[in-house]
Design a protein around this motif. Structure first.
Motif, PDB file in Angstrom:
ATOM      1  N   THR A  31       0.966  -1.222   0.098  1.00  0.00           N
ATOM      2  CA  THR A  31      -0.138  -0.097  -0.170  1.00  0.00           C
ATOM      3  C   THR A  31       0.888   1.101  -0.017  1.00  0.00           C
ATOM      4  OG1 THR A  31      -0.112   0.378   2.296  1.00  0.00           O
ATOM      5  CG2 THR A  31      -1.637  -1.380   1.341  1.00  0.00           C
ATOM      6  N   GLU A  32       0.343   2.395   0.037  1.00  0.00           N
ATOM      7  CA  GLU A  32       1.140   3.696  -0.075  1.00  0.00           C
ATOM      8  C   GLU A  32       1.799   3.675   1.368  1.00  0.00           C
ATOM      9  OE1 GLU A  32      -1.149   7.029  -1.206  1.00  0.00           O
ATOM     10  OE2 GLU A  32      -2.630   6.585   0.524  1.00  0.00           O
ATOM     11  N   ASN A 147       2.827   7.074   6.044  1.00  0.00           N
ATOM     12  CA  ASN A 147       3.302   5.920   6.850  1.00  0.00           C
ATOM     13  C   ASN A 147       2.107   6.057   7.861  1.00  0.00           C
ATOM     14  OD1 ASN A 147       5.047   6.435   9.409  1.00  0.00           O
ATOM     15  ND2 ASN A 147       5.042   8.109   7.946  1.00  0.00           N
ATOM     16  N   GLN A 148       2.033   4.934   8.490  1.00  0.00           N
ATOM     17  CA  GLN A 148       0.871   4.694   9.733  1.00  0.00           C
ATOM     18  C   GLN A 148       1.715   5.052  11.106  1.00  0.00           C
ATOM     19  OE1 GLN A 148      -2.761   2.404   8.918  1.00  0.00           O
ATOM     20  NE2 GLN A 148      -1.446   1.301   7.517  1.00  0.00           N
ATOM     21  N   PRO A 154       7.691   3.876   5.710  1.00  0.00           N
ATOM     22  CA  PRO A 154       6.763   2.840   5.317  1.00  0.00           C
ATOM     23  C   PRO A 154       7.317   1.517   5.286  1.00  0.00           C
ATOM     24  CG  PRO A 154       6.918   4.177   3.390  1.00  0.00           C
ATOM     25  CD  PRO A 154       7.637   5.041   4.650  1.00  0.00           C
ATOM     26  N   LEU A 155       8.550   1.445   4.861  1.00  0.00           N
ATOM     27  CA  LEU A 155       9.471   0.016   4.785  1.00  0.00           C
ATOM     28  C   LEU A 155      10.691   0.281   5.336  1.00  0.00           C
ATOM     29  CD1 LEU A 155       8.114  -0.398   1.042  1.00  0.00           C
ATOM     30  CD2 LEU A 155       7.347  -1.847   3.205  1.00  0.00           C
ATOM     31  N   VAL A 274       1.779   0.606  -6.006  1.00  0.00           N
ATOM     32  CA  VAL A 274       0.714   0.404  -4.757  1.00  0.00           C
ATOM     33  C   VAL A 274      -0.494  -0.603  -5.406  1.00  0.00           C
ATOM     34  CG1 VAL A 274      -1.209   1.594  -3.708  1.00  0.00           C
ATOM     35  CG2 VAL A 274       0.975   2.376  -3.811  1.00  0.00           C
ATOM     36  N   ASP A 275      -0.634  -1.400  -4.264  1.00  0.00           N
ATOM     37  CA  ASP A 275      -1.648  -2.732  -4.750  1.00  0.00           C
ATOM     38  C   ASP A 275      -1.349  -3.728  -5.273  1.00  0.00           C
ATOM     39  OD1 ASP A 275      -3.765  -1.281  -3.609  1.00  0.00           O
ATOM     40  OD2 ASP A 275      -4.403  -0.361  -5.411  1.00  0.00           O
ATOM     41  N   HIS A 276       0.147  -3.819  -5.605  1.00  0.00           N
ATOM     42  CA  HIS A 276       0.851  -5.080  -6.170  1.00  0.00           C
ATOM     43  C   HIS A 276       1.062  -5.970  -4.978  1.00  0.00           C
ATOM     44  CE1 HIS A 276       2.510  -3.058  -9.976  1.00  0.00           C
ATOM     45  NE2 HIS A 276       1.574  -2.511  -9.812  1.00  0.00           N
ATOM     46  N   GLN A 277       1.166  -7.133  -5.543  1.00  0.00           N
ATOM     47  CA  GLN A 277       1.542  -8.147  -4.289  1.00  0.00           C
ATOM     48  C   GLN A 277       2.935  -8.604  -4.100  1.00  0.00           C
ATOM     49  OE1 GLN A 277      -0.591 -12.144  -4.877  1.00  0.00           O
ATOM     50  NE2 GLN A 277      -0.869 -11.858  -2.858  1.00  0.00           N
TER      51      GLN A 277
END
Length: 291
Positions: A31-32, A147-148, A154-155, A274-277
């Motif tokens: 996700t973003e 990020n959350q 984010p990573l 974004v939204d890739h697996q």
């Protein structure tokens, strides 16, 4: 894809509740704000200020399990706590580092569970997806990355080669090797079959990490070395802390890029995909960064 470095994703980790145990997964949606459900929940005190293993090492013993419709939390001596993935309760404002962000309180049952296990008032909150928590523009080069409840990006990526070198040093010093879980990465890179082996901390030296997925190419940009706090000193299996990990980092990982802090791993932001697996075994490539 770029050919300076060839690798594969060897492991993927999601940390649903900030500072609790991670979940090793075989595949996950990007996700973003990073991996799906990563740091989507956080534990706060009675003033809404975030709690971590830094002050409460017992949080390492709280083990989440992600299922289709809920998250199950388990801890020694506690009944399992079930948290629905699609439900929240009261809106609240909470503090994570210097950021005050919008969140949702997860209710009295969750609060009692965390309070009982941690031995002090505690509540579980979920990040409000409508809230935009922006990473440091100074480090992202002006890119508005989100990020959350992570510490700021984010990573986090670390290579197997970096951990192997670290453990060689630990054993040579008479200490036991440690697992990758100590360093809490999201993406772990391993050697691609038949290609040149990764060198320790190659992740520090790359400009753009590209990963081939079934939906296309994911592009992740390393933006900041990850300064390490005392959490890697905490054994995730026992929640006991001893200084060997930090002491070893002190001998060779002082990083001028962050004013001499001890670093291990690189923080990434999402540029594309974004939204890739993401899946274990996917090919990854990168070019070296030349400044």
């Amino acid at each position: 894809m770029p050919s300076d470095i060839s690798a594969v994703i060897s492991r993927l980790y999601v940390y649903p509740v900030k500072s609790c145990a991670g979940v090793q997964v075989q595949d996950v949606i990007l996700t973003e704000t990073g991996l799906e459900f990563d740091r989507a929940w956080m534990v706060v005190d009675d003033k809404g200020h975030f709690l971590t293993q830094r002050e409460l090492p017992r949080m390492a013993l709280i083990k989440p399990q992600l299922r289709h419709s809920d998250m199950v939390l388990r801890a020694p001596g506690m009944l399992a706590l079930h948290i629905a993935l699609d439900q929240v309760e009261e809106p609240v404002r909470v503090q994570v580092w210097k950021d005050e962000v919008q969140a949702y309180d997860m209710g009295a049952i969750a609060a009692q569970w965390f309070t009982d296990f941690l031995g002090q008032p505690a509540r579980l909150v979920r990040f409000d997806p409508e809230h935009k928590r922006v990473c440091s523009l100074q480090w992202t080069g002006g890119v508005e990355a989100l990020n959350q409840f992570s510490d700021g990006y984010p990573l986090l990526v670390i290579s197997e080669a970096s951990l192997a070198q670290f453990n060689e040093k630990m054993v040579a010093a008479g200490s036991a090797p440690v697992g990758m879980e100590r360093f809490r990465p999201n993406i772990v890179l391993g050697d691609a079959p038949g290609d040149q082996e990764l060198a320790p901390h190659d992740e520090d030296r790359i400009e753009l990490l590209q990963i081939a997925t079934e939906q296309g190419v994911v592009e992740l940009k390393p933006v900041k070395p990850c300064p390490r706090c005392p959490i890697p000193n905490i054994d995730p299996a026992t929640a006991t802390s001893s200084p060997e990990v930090g002491d070893m980092l002190q001998t060779y990982r002082q990083d001028a890029r962050v004013n001499g802090a001890l670093t291990f791993g690189m923080n990434l932001i999402v540029l594309a995909g974004v939204d890739h697996q993401l899946k274990v075994g996917q090919a990854a490539g990168a070019s070296y960064l030349f400044e």
